[in-house]
Motif scaffolding. Structure first.
Motif, PDB file in Angstrom:
ATOM      1  N   MET A 102       0.883  36.021  16.808  1.00 46.36           N
ATOM      2  CA  MET A 102       0.596  34.669  16.097  1.00 46.36           C
ATOM      3  C   MET A 102       1.600  33.491  17.066  1.00 46.36           C
ATOM      4  O   MET A 102       0.993  32.369  17.466  1.00 46.36           O
ATOM      5  CB  MET A 102       0.790  34.327  14.810  1.00 46.36           C
ATOM      6  CG  MET A 102      -0.341  35.056  14.127  1.00 46.36           C
ATOM      7  SD  MET A 102       0.270  34.797  12.379  1.00 46.36           S
ATOM      8  CE  MET A 102      -1.196  35.564  11.430  1.00 46.36           C
ATOM      9  N   ASN A 103       2.897  33.889  17.115  1.00 48.21           N
ATOM     10  CA  ASN A 103       3.733  32.829  17.824  1.00 48.21           C
ATOM     11  C   ASN A 103       3.323  32.618  19.341  1.00 48.21           C
ATOM     12  O   ASN A 103       3.430  31.283  19.576  1.00 48.21           O
ATOM     13  CB  ASN A 103       5.075  33.422  17.763  1.00 48.21           C
ATOM     14  CG  ASN A 103       6.195  32.609  18.386  1.00 48.21           C
ATOM     15  OD1 ASN A 103       6.737  31.880  17.856  1.00 48.21           O
ATOM     16  ND2 ASN A 103       6.436  33.034  19.536  1.00 48.21           N
ATOM     17  N   THR A 104       2.973  33.653  19.914  1.00 48.88           N
ATOM     18  CA  THR A 104       2.427  33.317  21.199  1.00 48.88           C
ATOM     19  C   THR A 104       1.347  32.509  21.385  1.00 48.88           C
ATOM     20  O   THR A 104       1.309  31.589  22.040  1.00 48.88           O
ATOM     21  CB  THR A 104       2.303  34.815  22.044  1.00 48.88           C
ATOM     22  OG1 THR A 104       3.647  35.677  22.012  1.00 48.88           O
ATOM     23  CG2 THR A 104       1.740  34.664  23.546  1.00 48.88           C
ATOM     24  N   MET A 105       0.201  32.792  20.673  1.00 41.62           N
ATOM     25  CA  MET A 105      -0.764  31.898  20.679  1.00 41.62           C
ATOM     26  C   MET A 105      -0.818  30.555  20.392  1.00 41.62           C
ATOM     27  O   MET A 105      -1.223  29.804  20.783  1.00 41.62           O
ATOM     28  CB  MET A 105      -1.865  32.526  19.528  1.00 41.62           C
ATOM     29  CG  MET A 105      -3.132  31.815  19.749  1.00 41.62           C
ATOM     30  SD  MET A 105      -3.280  30.738  18.195  1.00 41.62           S
ATOM     31  CE  MET A 105      -3.373  31.762  16.745  1.00 41.62           C
ATOM     32  N   LEU A 106       0.172  30.486  19.235  1.00 37.02           N
ATOM     33  CA  LEU A 106       0.292  28.845  18.832  1.00 37.02           C
ATOM     34  C   LEU A 106       1.321  28.250  19.480  1.00 37.02           C
ATOM     35  O   LEU A 106       0.985  26.987  19.923  1.00 37.02           O
ATOM     36  CB  LEU A 106       1.005  28.847  17.192  1.00 37.02           C
ATOM     37  CG  LEU A 106       0.063  29.266  16.141  1.00 37.02           C
ATOM     38  CD1 LEU A 106       0.776  29.629  15.083  1.00 37.02           C
ATOM     39  CD2 LEU A 106      -1.245  28.719  16.002  1.00 37.02           C
TER      40      LEU A 106
ATOM     41  N   GLY B 130      11.806  23.870  22.485  1.00 41.21           N
ATOM     42  CA  GLY B 130      12.461  24.374  21.176  1.00 41.21           C
ATOM     43  C   GLY B 130      11.428  25.566  20.568  1.00 41.21           C
ATOM     44  O   GLY B 130      11.851  26.203  19.552  1.00 41.21           O
ATOM     45  N   LEU B 131      10.466  26.054  21.212  1.00 38.58           N
ATOM     46  CA  LEU B 131       9.418  26.829  20.786  1.00 38.58           C
ATOM     47  C   LEU B 131       9.879  28.356  20.973  1.00 38.58           C
ATOM     48  O   LEU B 131      10.378  28.482  22.221  1.00 38.58           O
ATOM     49  CB  LEU B 131       7.909  26.552  21.327  1.00 38.58           C
ATOM     50  CG  LEU B 131       7.698  25.148  20.771  1.00 38.58           C
ATOM     51  CD1 LEU B 131       6.214  25.200  21.448  1.00 38.58           C
ATOM     52  CD2 LEU B 131       7.684  24.773  19.356  1.00 38.58           C
ATOM     53  N   LEU B 132       9.776  29.344  20.187  1.00 43.70           N
ATOM     54  CA  LEU B 132      10.472  30.513  20.252  1.00 43.70           C
ATOM     55  C   LEU B 132       9.724  31.345  21.285  1.00 43.70           C
ATOM     56  O   LEU B 132       8.517  31.483  21.343  1.00 43.70           O
ATOM     57  CB  LEU B 132      10.474  31.366  18.971  1.00 43.70           C
ATOM     58  CG  LEU B 132      11.075  32.480  18.857  1.00 43.70           C
ATOM     59  CD1 LEU B 132      12.676  32.608  19.218  1.00 43.70           C
ATOM     60  CD2 LEU B 132      10.920  33.260  17.687  1.00 43.70           C
ATOM     61  N   LEU B 133      10.608  31.918  22.530  1.00 43.52           N
ATOM     62  CA  LEU B 133       9.795  32.776  23.222  1.00 43.52           C
ATOM     63  C   LEU B 133      10.161  34.268  23.206  1.00 43.52           C
ATOM     64  O   LEU B 133       9.343  35.278  23.239  1.00 43.52           O
ATOM     65  CB  LEU B 133      10.535  32.321  24.781  1.00 43.52           C
ATOM     66  CG  LEU B 133      10.291  31.177  25.093  1.00 43.52           C
ATOM     67  CD1 LEU B 133      10.952  30.916  26.731  1.00 43.52           C
ATOM     68  CD2 LEU B 133       8.813  30.660  25.360  1.00 43.52           C
TER      69      LEU B 133
ATOM     70  N   ALA C  55      17.978  24.563  13.457  1.00 41.29           N
ATOM     71  CA  ALA C  55      18.120  23.874  12.428  1.00 41.29           C
ATOM     72  C   ALA C  55      16.887  23.919  11.648  1.00 41.29           C
ATOM     73  O   ALA C  55      16.656  23.998  10.624  1.00 41.29           O
ATOM     74  CB  ALA C  55      18.263  22.359  12.754  1.00 41.29           C
ATOM     75  N   TRP C  56      15.533  23.877  12.710  1.00 37.01           N
ATOM     76  CA  TRP C  56      14.418  24.425  12.129  1.00 37.01           C
ATOM     77  C   TRP C  56      14.325  25.648  11.109  1.00 37.01           C
ATOM     78  O   TRP C  56      13.710  25.557   9.993  1.00 37.01           O
ATOM     79  CB  TRP C  56      13.437  24.394  13.002  1.00 37.01           C
ATOM     80  CG  TRP C  56      13.250  22.900  13.848  1.00 37.01           C
ATOM     81  CD1 TRP C  56      13.472  21.833  13.497  1.00 37.01           C
ATOM     82  CD2 TRP C  56      12.453  23.050  15.114  1.00 37.01           C
ATOM     83  NE1 TRP C  56      13.023  20.961  14.531  1.00 37.01           N
ATOM     84  CE2 TRP C  56      12.555  21.577  15.801  1.00 37.01           C
ATOM     85  CE3 TRP C  56      11.770  23.907  16.139  1.00 37.01           C
ATOM     86  CZ2 TRP C  56      11.734  21.449  16.739  1.00 37.01           C
ATOM     87  CZ3 TRP C  56      11.440  23.326  17.312  1.00 37.01           C
ATOM     88  CH2 TRP C  56      11.643  22.193  17.507  1.00 37.01           C
ATOM     89  N   LEU C  57      15.128  26.635  11.643  1.00 36.51           N
ATOM     90  CA  LEU C  57      14.759  27.912  10.926  1.00 36.51           C
ATOM     91  C   LEU C  57      15.785  27.573   9.781  1.00 36.51           C
ATOM     92  O   LEU C  57      15.333  28.331   8.751  1.00 36.51           O
ATOM     93  CB  LEU C  57      15.513  29.149  11.859  1.00 36.51           C
ATOM     94  CG  LEU C  57      14.572  29.042  13.155  1.00 36.51           C
ATOM     95  CD1 LEU C  57      15.344  30.255  13.847  1.00 36.51           C
ATOM     96  CD2 LEU C  57      13.127  29.674  12.878  1.00 36.51           C
TER      97      LEU C  57
ATOM     98  N   MET D 123       8.400  30.277  12.637  1.00 36.25           N
ATOM     99  CA  MET D 123       7.948  29.603  13.776  1.00 36.25           C
ATOM    100  C   MET D 123       6.620  29.192  13.800  1.00 36.25           C
ATOM    101  O   MET D 123       6.028  28.306  14.048  1.00 36.25           O
ATOM    102  CB  MET D 123       8.412  30.029  15.187  1.00 36.25           C
ATOM    103  CG  MET D 123       9.956  30.066  15.364  1.00 36.25           C
ATOM    104  SD  MET D 123      10.606  28.103  15.499  1.00 36.25           S
ATOM    105  CE  MET D 123       9.527  27.514  16.797  1.00 36.25           C
ATOM    106  N   VAL D 124       5.789  30.404  13.308  1.00 37.41           N
ATOM    107  CA  VAL D 124       4.430  30.262  13.157  1.00 37.41           C
ATOM    108  C   VAL D 124       3.898  29.150  12.109  1.00 37.41           C
ATOM    109  O   VAL D 124       3.172  28.346  12.317  1.00 37.41           O
ATOM    110  CB  VAL D 124       3.879  31.669  12.631  1.00 37.41           C
ATOM    111  CG1 VAL D 124       2.313  31.336  12.063  1.00 37.41           C
ATOM    112  CG2 VAL D 124       3.776  32.706  13.871  1.00 37.41           C
ATOM    113  N   HIS D 125       4.653  29.143  11.053  1.00 35.63           N
ATOM    114  CA  HIS D 125       4.552  28.089  10.114  1.00 35.63           C
ATOM    115  C   HIS D 125       4.847  26.597  10.666  1.00 35.63           C
ATOM    116  O   HIS D 125       4.035  25.693  10.344  1.00 35.63           O
ATOM    117  CB  HIS D 125       5.490  28.473   8.969  1.00 35.63           C
ATOM    118  CG  HIS D 125       5.316  27.583   7.757  1.00 35.63           C
ATOM    119  ND1 HIS D 125       5.933  27.216   6.758  1.00 35.63           N
ATOM    120  CD2 HIS D 125       3.819  27.314   7.354  1.00 35.63           C
ATOM    121  CE1 HIS D 125       5.309  26.438   5.585  1.00 35.63           C
ATOM    122  NE2 HIS D 125       4.033  26.662   5.930  1.00 35.63           N
ATOM    123  N   ILE D 126       5.829  26.411  11.321  1.00 36.26           N
ATOM    124  CA  ILE D 126       6.238  25.084  12.014  1.00 36.26           C
ATOM    125  C   ILE D 126       5.135  24.619  12.904  1.00 36.26           C
ATOM    126  O   ILE D 126       4.592  23.618  13.007  1.00 36.26           O
ATOM    127  CB  ILE D 126       7.551  25.214  12.519  1.00 36.26           C
ATOM    128  CG1 ILE D 126       8.795  25.432  11.539  1.00 36.26           C
ATOM    129  CG2 ILE D 126       7.926  24.082  13.545  1.00 36.26           C
ATOM    130  CD1 ILE D 126       9.942  26.026  12.075  1.00 36.26           C
TER     131      ILE D 126
END
Length: 268
Positions: free
Chosen positions: A82-86, A140-143, A223-225, A250-253
């Protein structure tokens, strides 16, 4: 009677974004009776509020049911998918290539609780617990993320997360990091990954707080987390669960961001 919504709930637009990523019910056997959207909302409630599984409100599905689905999705790396797709959708909607060419590396030491599992002592930050080693893009998106004992040095932990990212990000050329990653790691990154690891150091002539170029991006991600109280410490027995919780945050964000963007801009 429909329950009152919690702040962590997915609205209709947000649910439509991730619904297709939820694995369908298995063929055969007893039909699925639980409302899967409510299972997702329950996990998000736990993540955002910081409560334990057995303290989920009674208007959600039973805690054992919610945890069963979470465990299945964790082991199937659904949250990572999901994280990758979003992330790719959000990058394209922002006018960028879906694959990043630059990234920022950093770690965060967090305390653990009495729950058993991997842990260690970070002598630099005086923390007994675990480190979250993350790699993020320039938005800032998680890889990638690796969670390990806090006693593992940053340079060694960095190798784990970079090895995980090496096969997934073919456009990646440049990584920024702080002075804790200087030294032999720079050569290792060049030899093993064919990337440039650029160290961004503090200006020793300036006293007090400094906003370091590029480095602030990954600090903002932490900080987001930090808005998700389940991540205030590492409450999990398995590091795989800890990683899944970060991916889900991160998916929620990203889901909430994408729900505000016209659909025409999200086509990949």
């Amino acid at each position: 009677m429909k329950r009152k919504p919690y702040p962590s709930d997915l609205n209709e637009a947000e649910w439509q974004i991730i619904q297709a990523s939820i694995p369908p019910a298995k063929h055969g056997g007893r039909p699925r009776k639980v409302e899967i959207r409510e299972v997702v909302n329950a996990i998000l409630y736990l993540l955002r509020s910081g409560c334990s599984w057995d303290m989920l409100p009674h208007d959600f599905p039973p805690p054992d049911t919610v945890y069963y689905y979470f465990k299945q999705w964790r082991d199937g790396k659904i949250f990572e998918t999901m994280n990758t797709m979003l992330r790719e959708k959000l990058r394209v909607a922002s006018g960028r290539n879906k694959q990043p060419s630059a990234a920022i590396l950093d770690s965060q030491s967090v305390k653990t609780t009495e729950t058993r599992g991997e842990r260690g002592f970070d002598a630099g930050k005086k923390v007994t617990g675990r480190k979250r080693h993350i790699l993020v893009d320039t938005m800032g998106l998680l890889l990638a993320i690796i969670v390990h004992g806090a006693d593992i040095q940053d340079r060694d932990g960095a190798k784990r997360v970079l090895e995980q990212a090496r096969l997934s990000f073919t456009r990646l050329k440049l990584i920024w990091a702080d002075g804790g990653y200087a030294g032999k790691l720079v050569d290792w990154v060049h030899e093993c990954c064919q990337w440039v690891l650029e160290i961004i150091k503090r200006n020793q002539d300036v006293k007090g707080f400094q906003v370091l170029p590029r480095r602030w991006v990954v600090e903002r991600t932490f900080a987001w987390l930090g808005r998700y109280r389940r991540l205030s410490k590492d409450f999990e027995e398995k590091t795989a669960t800890s990683e899944a919780m970060v991916y889900l945050a991160m998916v929620h964000i990203m889901t909430r961001r994408l729900a505000k963007i016209p659909e025409s801009k999200m086509v990949i």
